[in-house]
Scaffold this motif. Structure first.
Motif, mmCIF file in Angstrom:
data_model
loop_
_atom_site.group_PDB
_atom_site.id
_atom_site.type_symbol
_atom_site.label_atom_id
_atom_site.label_comp_id
_atom_site.label_asym_id
_atom_site.label_seq_id
_atom_site.Cartn_x
_atom_site.Cartn_y
_atom_site.Cartn_z
ATOM 1 N N ALA A 3 -13.686 -3.217 -75.608
ATOM 2 C CA ALA A 3 -12.617 -2.827 -74.697
ATOM 3 C C ALA A 3 -11.879 -1.826 -75.328
ATOM 4 C CB ALA A 3 -11.981 -4.031 -74.408
ATOM 5 N N GLU A 4 -11.799 -1.419 -76.235
ATOM 6 C CA GLU A 4 -10.994 -0.496 -76.976
ATOM 7 C C GLU A 4 -11.965 0.975 -77.039
ATOM 8 O OE1 GLU A 4 -7.787 -2.136 -80.225
ATOM 9 O OE2 GLU A 4 -9.646 -1.228 -80.823
ATOM 10 N N VAL A 5 -13.033 0.743 -76.641
ATOM 11 C CA VAL A 5 -13.851 2.146 -76.649
ATOM 12 C C VAL A 5 -14.539 2.607 -75.532
ATOM 13 C CG1 VAL A 5 -13.751 2.334 -79.268
ATOM 14 C CG2 VAL A 5 -15.745 1.304 -78.017
ATOM 15 N N SER A 6 -14.971 1.686 -74.716
ATOM 16 C CA SER A 6 -15.828 1.635 -73.459
ATOM 17 C C SER A 6 -15.323 2.333 -72.263
ATOM 18 C CB SER A 6 -16.518 0.489 -72.948
ATOM 19 O OG SER A 6 -15.376 -0.597 -72.282
ATOM 20 N N PRO A 7 -15.950 3.146 -71.621
ATOM 21 C CA PRO A 7 -15.383 3.626 -70.347
ATOM 22 C C PRO A 7 -14.723 2.415 -69.420
ATOM 23 C CG PRO A 7 -17.590 4.520 -70.745
ATOM 24 C CD PRO A 7 -17.265 3.558 -71.667
ATOM 25 N N GLN A 8 -15.157 1.164 -69.563
ATOM 26 C CA GLN A 8 -14.696 0.056 -68.517
ATOM 27 C C GLN A 8 -13.751 -0.442 -69.259
ATOM 28 O OE1 GLN A 8 -18.288 0.740 -68.967
ATOM 29 N NE2 GLN A 8 -18.270 1.981 -67.179
ATOM 30 N N GLY A 9 -13.088 -0.034 -70.534
ATOM 31 C CA GLY A 9 -12.104 -0.985 -71.387
ATOM 32 C C GLY A 9 -10.749 -0.130 -70.938
ATOM 33 N N LEU A 10 -9.918 -0.445 -71.899
ATOM 34 C CA LEU A 10 -8.638 -0.359 -71.702
ATOM 35 C C LEU A 10 -8.113 1.028 -71.790
ATOM 36 C CD1 LEU A 10 -7.110 -3.072 -74.151
ATOM 37 C CD2 LEU A 10 -7.315 -2.867 -71.712
ATOM 38 N N TYR A 11 -9.052 1.957 -72.305
ATOM 39 C CA TYR A 11 -8.511 3.394 -72.198
ATOM 40 C C TYR A 11 -9.573 4.583 -71.874
ATOM 41 C CZ TYR A 11 -5.697 1.059 -75.595
ATOM 42 O OH TYR A 11 -4.958 0.230 -76.467
ATOM 43 N N ASP A 45 -14.689 8.905 -73.867
ATOM 44 C CA ASP A 45 -15.794 9.840 -74.584
ATOM 45 C C ASP A 45 -15.589 10.307 -75.821
ATOM 46 O OD1 ASP A 45 -17.106 9.908 -71.962
ATOM 47 O OD2 ASP A 45 -16.378 11.859 -71.355
ATOM 48 N N GLN A 46 -14.448 10.487 -76.182
ATOM 49 C CA GLN A 46 -14.200 10.777 -77.588
ATOM 50 C C GLN A 46 -14.238 9.669 -78.379
ATOM 51 O OE1 GLN A 46 -10.110 13.202 -77.845
ATOM 52 N NE2 GLN A 46 -10.269 12.640 -75.605
ATOM 53 N N LEU A 47 -13.790 8.496 -78.115
ATOM 54 C CA LEU A 47 -13.823 7.207 -78.787
ATOM 55 C C LEU A 47 -15.310 6.935 -79.070
ATOM 56 C CD1 LEU A 47 -10.830 5.150 -77.153
ATOM 57 C CD2 LEU A 47 -10.900 6.301 -79.667
ATOM 58 N N GLU A 48 -16.053 7.015 -77.909
ATOM 59 C CA GLU A 48 -17.456 6.432 -78.231
ATOM 60 C C GLU A 48 -18.321 7.792 -78.964
ATOM 61 O OE1 GLU A 48 -18.975 3.720 -74.633
ATOM 62 O OE2 GLU A 48 -19.274 5.871 -74.059
ATOM 63 N N GLY A 49 -17.876 8.875 -78.736
ATOM 64 C CA GLY A 49 -18.209 9.916 -79.705
ATOM 65 C C GLY A 49 -18.048 9.712 -81.294
ATOM 66 N N ILE A 50 -16.868 9.243 -81.586
ATOM 67 C CA ILE A 50 -16.580 8.963 -82.880
ATOM 68 C C ILE A 50 -17.292 7.744 -83.443
ATOM 69 C CG2 ILE A 50 -14.668 8.192 -84.330
ATOM 70 C CD1 ILE A 50 -12.735 9.564 -82.560
ATOM 71 N N ALA A 51 -17.418 6.757 -82.536
ATOM 72 C CA ALA A 51 -18.012 5.419 -82.989
ATOM 73 C C ALA A 51 -19.574 5.848 -83.220
ATOM 74 C CB ALA A 51 -17.848 4.333 -81.850
ATOM 75 N N LYS A 52 -20.310 6.935 -82.353
ATOM 76 C CA LYS A 52 -21.852 7.035 -82.662
ATOM 77 C C LYS A 52 -21.868 8.007 -83.916
ATOM 78 C CE LYS A 52 -22.620 7.620 -77.726
ATOM 79 N NZ LYS A 52 -23.101 8.455 -76.352
ATOM 80 N N ARG A 53 -20.959 8.742 -84.153
ATOM 81 C CA ARG A 53 -21.118 9.524 -85.434
ATOM 82 C C ARG A 53 -20.993 8.619 -86.677
ATOM 83 N NH1 ARG A 53 -17.985 13.335 -82.372
ATOM 84 N NH2 ARG A 53 -16.164 12.565 -83.485
ATOM 85 N N ILE A 54 -19.870 7.480 -86.556
ATOM 86 C CA ILE A 54 -19.880 6.471 -87.662
ATOM 87 C C ILE A 54 -21.368 5.709 -87.891
ATOM 88 C CG2 ILE A 54 -18.702 4.402 -88.419
ATOM 89 C CD1 ILE A 54 -16.160 5.642 -87.294
ATOM 90 N N PHE A 55 -21.779 5.208 -86.809
ATOM 91 C CA PHE A 55 -22.912 4.279 -86.777
ATOM 92 C C PHE A 55 -23.969 5.095 -87.130
ATOM 93 C CE2 PHE A 55 -20.781 1.314 -83.529
ATOM 94 C CZ PHE A 55 -20.169 0.820 -84.404
ATOM 95 N N ALA A 56 -23.966 6.469 -86.825
ATOM 96 C CA ALA A 56 -25.169 7.207 -87.321
ATOM 97 C C ALA A 56 -25.177 7.456 -88.962
ATOM 98 C CB ALA A 56 -25.284 8.658 -86.753
ATOM 99 N N MET A 57 -24.047 7.141 -89.655
ATOM 100 C CA MET A 57 -24.075 7.465 -91.038
ATOM 101 C C MET A 57 -24.942 6.483 -91.885
ATOM 102 S SD MET A 57 -19.871 7.958 -91.216
ATOM 103 C CE MET A 57 -19.928 9.086 -92.917
ATOM 104 N N PRO A 58 -25.839 7.124 -92.669
ATOM 105 C CA PRO A 58 -26.719 6.398 -93.502
ATOM 106 C C PRO A 58 -26.333 5.147 -94.049
ATOM 107 C CG PRO A 58 -26.648 8.180 -94.515
ATOM 108 C CD PRO A 58 -25.964 8.451 -93.254
ATOM 109 N N HIS A 59 -24.893 5.170 -94.641
ATOM 110 C CA HIS A 59 -24.352 4.055 -95.276
ATOM 111 C C HIS A 59 -23.485 3.075 -94.542
ATOM 112 C CE1 HIS A 59 -21.438 7.132 -95.638
ATOM 113 N NE2 HIS A 59 -20.525 6.426 -95.860
ATOM 114 N N VAL A 60 -23.795 3.051 -93.353
ATOM 115 C CA VAL A 60 -23.048 2.465 -92.385
ATOM 116 C C VAL A 60 -23.900 1.498 -91.634
ATOM 117 C CG1 VAL A 60 -21.626 2.202 -90.388
ATOM 118 C CG2 VAL A 60 -21.092 3.952 -92.203
ATOM 119 N N GLU A 61 -23.705 0.158 -91.588
ATOM 120 C CA GLU A 61 -24.407 -0.810 -90.830
ATOM 121 C C GLU A 61 -23.629 -1.122 -89.628
ATOM 122 O OE1 GLU A 61 -25.667 -4.456 -92.612
ATOM 123 O OE2 GLU A 61 -24.011 -5.250 -92.880
#
Length: 936
Positions: free
Chosen positions: A548-556, A561-577
């Motif tokens: 609810a903090e990052v999705s388009p149907q959430g609070l912001y 778009d920006q928040l999901e983009g940041i999350a995607k870049r983080i989750f794509a990092m090889p040392h992040v599960e």
């Protein structure tokens, strides 16, 4: 020692391993349904009741070298068996009234095929390859029978099984007369009641008369000598009488037979060549004292010391019927800790249950004793005199043992004090830990170790620190548990360490991901987290977001778009599960309990304010994970972990949903010991089990506690370093866990505190892992099995937990005489043993142990794989980690270490001394290695 002798010693070590494997198998016969696969894998062969759902295929994968055999009755069948109705009436030749079964004629021509098709084939299809064939002599229960014809029928059954099922393995229970005719088709012969047995008619355990024993012994010795077959002797002893069980197994073994001594129903793990260690403690609590088990004193304070000593807690609420099957095979003792009044209707049942446990020799420890009314029956059982009136003041201290005054000294009693007056016999047989004499010379005992266990009375268990929410231990819980429950030192499955190095993990709760940071341009906290922490510290991380903090149907939605983009870049990092931190961040997960606990609080319905949304467990857990998987996760990278929010006290239902979704779970516990709160009451257990499901606690709590619930000081998280240090010595109690929220990246002070925590961790020789890897190790802690075997120990687990801590009293591992042991490293509270897989046999020696004759691993920051000794005497193995490789090896003179990986460079690092321990490093995260010793 010259190189030739060293080579000989090395070869002898290999021969020892081969000879150990070639020895007669260890066997268990267990028809219960409560043993884990790990417990059964302590034995080379475990005979089980196949209808109890054990999976032989999974078992062989988890425990190579061990196998499950299915029980199969040949000449008797009970009406409960599925094939009973298919047996023609004319085949039923007698009835066994003692076991309520029907005896089947072995002479019909169709019988062998029927037995193969209806009994063995379904079990073969399930994966069973070994079978324990019982009741071979039951035809003798009939009034009339042709013995030769019956035995011929049994031989035809065995011949048919070998024709139908190539490779089948068979153990015969008796059938002595046919053994010479089938000895090439059977693996072993068993017989019951050599020394002790069960009289099914009288319903009691009996000692076997000498005449019967001598005849049976002669039959078994003949089979060993004439037919060259192993012999299994199964005897029966009352399940609570472990001393007699153990002594009987030893007598059987002295005759050269494989022993197994158990209860008459074979419902307990008995004692054979291997004795399984009972790792469970049953803790009685009163559910009316606290709104949830999480908040009970036993769980908050006592479970951590129990876990540290290698034991597991099962809880029983005295408001419900107490378990009837608390056997000494699985339980090492019982602890009671409750204060509130037990419902009147439950008192007699609880009192009777406690009395029965004491009478059967189950050790009992009563915390804040007694916890229930001390009526005449209970007082007599415990050896306590009935008290008339309170002590006459003033009192003076009579006895205080060293284990009292652990974190704070015991104070003098208040005027409402009531200790126990012991009977003269109990006073003579007990060791007083704390007692007081009153003005009349009466001795009131507040704590003691007694013949039946021990007790500590209020207020000498814990005391509150005035003006704070802190507590202190008055009694040493480690010493108390060990002495009162007679707990032996055992190899402890350890979740803090792997391959000699303390574990390091980092995990992030998603809270505050959209917060604006105190930095130029006011970036989102999620972006600051990525830029300042995750890009800089390339160790494994488990990172989550709140949907609810990052999705388009959430609070912001305008920032989505920006928040999901940041999350995607983080989750794509090889040392992040990838992890989820829920959909709406509920504060309370157990609605039934929380409404009772927070009835007057707004927190009962607290979560992110999403219009029209009603709290739904599946939406929070499965829905949020699905959202992350579909919109944020790179292709092929799964969401692995669910991180609990709010009070981090999920219900059994929530845990079940997480498990069914295939999500690992973590958070809770709130371990936060610091120098300003230096009590072990601030260190929590590994987790908590509810309704058959396990919640894994974070090793160390997050910055919220250190910053006064994020009210400041915002640099407070730097004090987590104190927690790291204080949970490492004098006992290593926890892994290092850098655990915080996204909002810690939003303030400069909190960001600096994070840098300090990471830099402290990187300065120490730790073993970095993902949160999911830690969770799997804790899961294994609850499944791990330990067995005593002569001078050694059998160690069995699912394979994710590979370290055991050896208390100093156990001695030093002898690597050359052990199997499955890769090495060990000294620690502040004992040696840390490294397993090459989930199974090992360890030999230890007390006192000084000669220097090892073969190479072994001392420590490494990576996981061990493929540890194998080659035919040429070399040792080959693989280390796989998440950061550049570091390791230390013990290399006797004449031995060297090299890398078999083409792009890996293993280079020796100079050492200050000339010891046989050498340090190595590689720029890669993994390497294939070989230790080679010269021979002349």
């Amino acid at each position: 020692m010259n190189a030739f002798l060293r080579s000989c010693v090395f070869c002898c070590a290999l021969l020892y391993s081969w000879c150990t494997q070639a020895a007669e198998p260890t066997v268990a016969v267990y028809y219960g349904d409560k043993a884990s696969l790990s417990e059964l894998s302590l034995y080379d062969i475990a005979v089980v009741e196949p209808d109890h759902g054990y999976d032989p295929v999974r078992f062989r994968k988890q425990a190579p070298g061990s196998d499950l055999y299915a029980y199969a009755s040949v000449a008797e069948v009970q009406p409960s068996r599925g094939y009973f109705q298919k047996i023609p009436a004319e085949w039923k030749m007698a009835r066994n009234g003692a076991w309520r079964s029907i005896v089947v004629d072995q002479t019909p021509a169709q019988w062998p095929a029927f037995f193969a098709d209806e009994v063995i084939a379904p079990l073969w299809d399930k994966g069973f390859r070994g079978f324990f064939l019982d009741t071979l002599d039951s035809y003798r229960l009939a009034e009339r029978f042709d013995e030769a014809a019956q035995q011929e029928g049994l031989v035809r059954v065995i011949d048919t099984l070998h024709q139908r099922f190539p490779g089948i393995k068979l153990i015969l229970n008796r059938g002595f007369e046919i053994v010479p005719r089938v000895r090439d088709k059977i693996q072993m012969v068993a017989a019951e009641s050599l020394y002790r047995g069960w009289d099914a008619n009288l319903k009691r355990y009996v000692e076997i008369p000498a005449k019967e024993r001598d005849w049976l012994q002669q039959q078994l010795q003949t089979i060993r000598e004439r037919d060259k077959l192993p012999v299994l002797s199964i005897d029966y002893v009352a399940p609570h009488d472990r001393d007699t069980t153990r002594a009987t197994a030893q007598r059987i073994a002295q005759l050269g037979f494989i022993p197994w001594v158990t209860d008459a129903g074979l419902q307990t793990l008995g004692i054979g060549a291997v004795e399984a260690v009972a790792r469970r403690l049953l803790v009685l609590y009163n559910g009316s004292d606290d709104p949830a088990l999480n908040y009970s004193s036993a769980h908050r304070f006592l479970e951590m010391p129990i876990n540290y000593m290698g034991y597991i807690v099962d809880y029983a609420d005295v408001r419900s019927p107490l378990p009837a099957d608390v056997g000494r095979d699985r339980y090492a003792g019982v602890v009671s800790w409750f204060g509130g009044a037990i419902p009147d209707e439950r008192f007699k049942d609880v009192r009777s249950w406690v009395v029965r446990q004491v009478q059967q020799g189950m050790p009992l420890l009563m915390m804040e004793a007694p916890g229930l009314p001390l009526d005449r029956t209970l007082a007599t059982t415990l050896g306590v005199r009935s008290m008339e009136g309170a002590p006459t003041f003033p009192l003076k201290k009579a006895e205080q043992a060293p284990l009292m005054g652990f974190e704070t000294e015991p104070g003098m009693p208040a005027h409402d004090y009531t200790g126990w007056l012991l009977t003269p016999q109990l006073q003579q047989q007990s060791r007083q830990l704390l007692s007081f004499d009153d003005a009349k010379g009466q001795r009131f005992v507040s704590a003691a170790i007694t013949p039946w266990g021990g007790f500590v009375m209020t207020p000498y268990v814990l005391t509150d620190v005035p003006g704070t929410e802190q507590s202190r231990w008055v009694v040493d819980p480690f010493a108390l548990l060990k002495q009162a429950l007679r707990l032996s030192d055992i190899p402890v499955p350890d979740v803090t360490t792997e391959n000699g190095r303390r574990l390091l993990l980092a995990h992030v709760d998603g809270d505050g991901f959209p917060s604006k940071a105190e930095a130029p341009g006011a970036p989102f906290a999620g972006e600051m987290l990525r830029r300042e922490i995750l890009e800089r510290y390339r160790i494994p991380h488990t990172v989550s977001v709140i949907e609810a903090e990052v999705s388009p149907q959430g609070l912001y939605p305008k920032w989505a778009d920006q928040l999901e983009g940041i999350a995607k870049r983080i989750f794509a990092m090889p040392h992040v599960e990838i992890a989820s931190h829920s959909y709406s961040h509920p504060y309370l997960w157990d609605r039934r309990v929380s409404h009772g606990l927070f009835a007057e609080s707004k927190e009962v319905d607290l979560n992110l304010n999403i219009p029209g949304y009603q709290m739904d467990l599946r939406r929070e857990i499965i829905g949020s994970a699905d959202y992350i998987q579909k919109r944020l996760a790179p292709e092929g990278k799964p969401v692995k972990v669910f991180l609990w929010t709010g009070d981090t006290a999920p219900s059994a239902e929530a845990l079940a949903i997480s498990d069914a979704a295939g999500l690992l779970n973590m958070n809770g516990g709130d371990t936060s010991i610091t120098r300003s709160s230096p009590s072990l009451t601030e260190v929590k257990s590994w987790g908590i089990r509810k309704g058959g499901h396990l919640q894994i606690y974070a090793p160390v709590t997050n910055e919220n506690i250190y910053t006064n619930l994020w009210h400041g000081p915002f640099y407070g998280f730097e004090r987590v370093i104190e927690t790291f240090e204080m949970t490492d010595a004098p006992r290593r109690l926890k892994a290092v866990d850098i655990y915080y929220h996204s909002y810690s990246a939003s303030k400069q002070a909190s960001l600096k505190a994070l840098h300090k925590a990471y830099q402290w961790a990187l300065r120490h020789k730790l073993h970095p892992i993902y949160g999911s890897e830690y969770i799997r190790k804790v899961e294994d802690f609850y499944e791990f099995a330990i067995g005593r075997e002569g001078e050694g120990w059998r160690l069995r687990g699912p394979g994710r937990l590979r370290t055991l801590r050896l208390p100093p009293s156990l001695g030093t591992p002898v690597v050359a005489e052990s199997t499955g042991v890769a090495g060990y490293a000294p620690g502040v509270d004992g040696s840390y043993l490294h397993l090459a897989s989930g199974a090992a046999r360890m030999v230890v020696r007390a006192g000084a142990v000669p220097a090892a004759s073969i190479p072994y691993l001392v420590d490494a920051n990576a996981r061990l794989k493929d540890w194998q000794t080659q035919a040429d005497g070399s040792l080959r193995f693989t280390l796989e980690g998440h950061v550049p490789l570091e390791l230390r090896m013990y290399l006797p003179p004449g031995c060297s270490l090299s890398s078999a990986t083409a792009d890996s460079s293993i280079s020796a690092v100079s050492t200050a001394d000339r010891s046989a321990i050498r340090s190595f490093r590689s720029a890669n995260n993994s390497a294939q290695l070989q230790a080679q010793c010269r021979a002349f």
